[in-house]
Design an enzyme around this catalytic site. Structure first.
Site, short mmCIF file in Angstrom:
data_model
loop_
_atom_site.label_atom_id
_atom_site.label_comp_id
_atom_site.label_asym_id
_atom_site.label_seq_id
_atom_site.Cartn_x
_atom_site.Cartn_y
_atom_site.Cartn_z
N VAL A 197 0.83 -1.21 0.00
CA VAL A 197 0.00 0.00 0.00
C VAL A 197 0.87 1.25 0.00
O VAL A 197 0.60 2.21 -0.74
CB VAL A 197 -0.96 0.01 1.20
CG1 VAL A 197 -1.79 1.29 1.21
CG2 VAL A 197 -1.89 -1.19 1.15
N TYR A 198 1.91 1.25 0.81
CA TYR A 198 2.82 2.39 0.87
C TYR A 198 3.47 2.64 -0.49
O TYR A 198 3.50 3.78 -0.98
CB TYR A 198 3.89 2.13 1.94
CG TYR A 198 4.90 3.23 2.11
CD1 TYR A 198 4.52 4.49 2.59
CD2 TYR A 198 6.25 3.02 1.83
CE1 TYR A 198 5.45 5.50 2.78
CE2 TYR A 198 7.18 4.03 2.02
CZ TYR A 198 6.78 5.26 2.48
OH TYR A 198 7.70 6.26 2.66
N ALA A 199 3.96 1.58 -1.11
CA ALA A 199 4.61 1.73 -2.42
C ALA A 199 3.61 2.20 -3.47
O ALA A 199 3.94 3.02 -4.34
CB ALA A 199 5.25 0.41 -2.84
#
Length: 246
Positions: free
Chosen positions: A153-155
């Site tokens: 999700v962060y990426a």
């Protein structure tokens, strides 16, 4: 040299970590700095105190960048304080370490609201209010050059930031405003170290070319270049700042 004398900079998420270092460094170069924070007023005021104690000029402004109304208020208050905006550093961000099966809708929405929505609408406000020849620097991550479990999700959010930067470069071009992204590798801040064991940190440290974690100064030094007159021909780019991590 006071190369930023007369400039006004907004640094989001500037109460700690990389953001606080950027705020202090821009102030040392002569800029008037708006130290944005969401929920850390004491830390933000400490950054302001350090800047003013060193002879600089700064003010803390609370705004949750995940909310459009707050982003709009951040710009209106900054202009009320200093009359204009020349530099925008979209540093505010959050991270998440979860496997795909464990990510909730709330997790997803929170990361995209802060990391993507906040950046996007701050850029929108910059389009309205930023002076000609301004500078915008967004934040991504060098994780986007790896394949790392628990970072999906962060990426994804930071990948969106990179594309926002690319697609907006020509919209800002007529005002001679540059917009770029920096993508740090592991940096010795709370955002990176919290939740990791000493063994995990040591292993990650050995993945770059120099055998150490990055420091906030390493990132701030690159920001200093990107907001300078020397970087006037650099726009729409993502620069990985990671000591050869990837």
């Amino acid at each position: 040299m006071k190369t930023l004398t007369g400039k006004v900079a907004i640094v989001t998420g500037a109460s700690r970590g990389i953001g606080s270092m950027i705020a202090r460094q821009l102030a040392a170069l002569g800029a008037k700095v708006v130290v944005n924070y969401s929920s850390s007023p004491l830390q933000a005021m400490e950054v302001v105190k350090e800047i003013t104690g060193a002879g600089g000029e700064a003010a803390a402004v609370q705004a949750d960048v995940s909310k459009l109304a707050d982003v709009e208020r951040l710009f209106s208050e900054s202009i009320a304080l200093y009359g204009k905006v020349d530099i925008l550093i979209n540093n505010a961000g959050v991270i998440l370490y979860k496997l795909l099966a464990d990510v909730t809708e709330e997790d997803f929405d929170r990361l995209f609201a802060i990391n993507v929505k906040g950046t996007y609408f701050a850029c929108q406000q910059a389009m309205k209010y930023m002076s000609d020849y301004g500078r915008i620097v967004n934040f991504s991550t060098s994780i986007n050059g790896t394949m790392s479990p628990t970072y999906s999700v962060y990426a994804a959010a930071k990948g969106a930031v990179e594309q926002i930067t690319r697609q907006l470069a020509k919209e800002f071009g007529p005002k001679k405003i540059t917009i770029n992204t920096v993508a740090p590798g592991p940096v010795n801040t709370e955002l990176f170290t919290v939740g990791k064991t000493e063994q995990q940190i040591a292993a990650i440290t050995q993945m770059n070319s120099f055998g150490r974690l990055g420091e906030p100064e390493d990132i701030a030094n690159v920001i200093e270049f990107l907001v300078s007159d020397q970087a006037a021909w650099v726009t729409g780019q993502t620069l990985r700042v990671n000591g050869g991590y990837v």
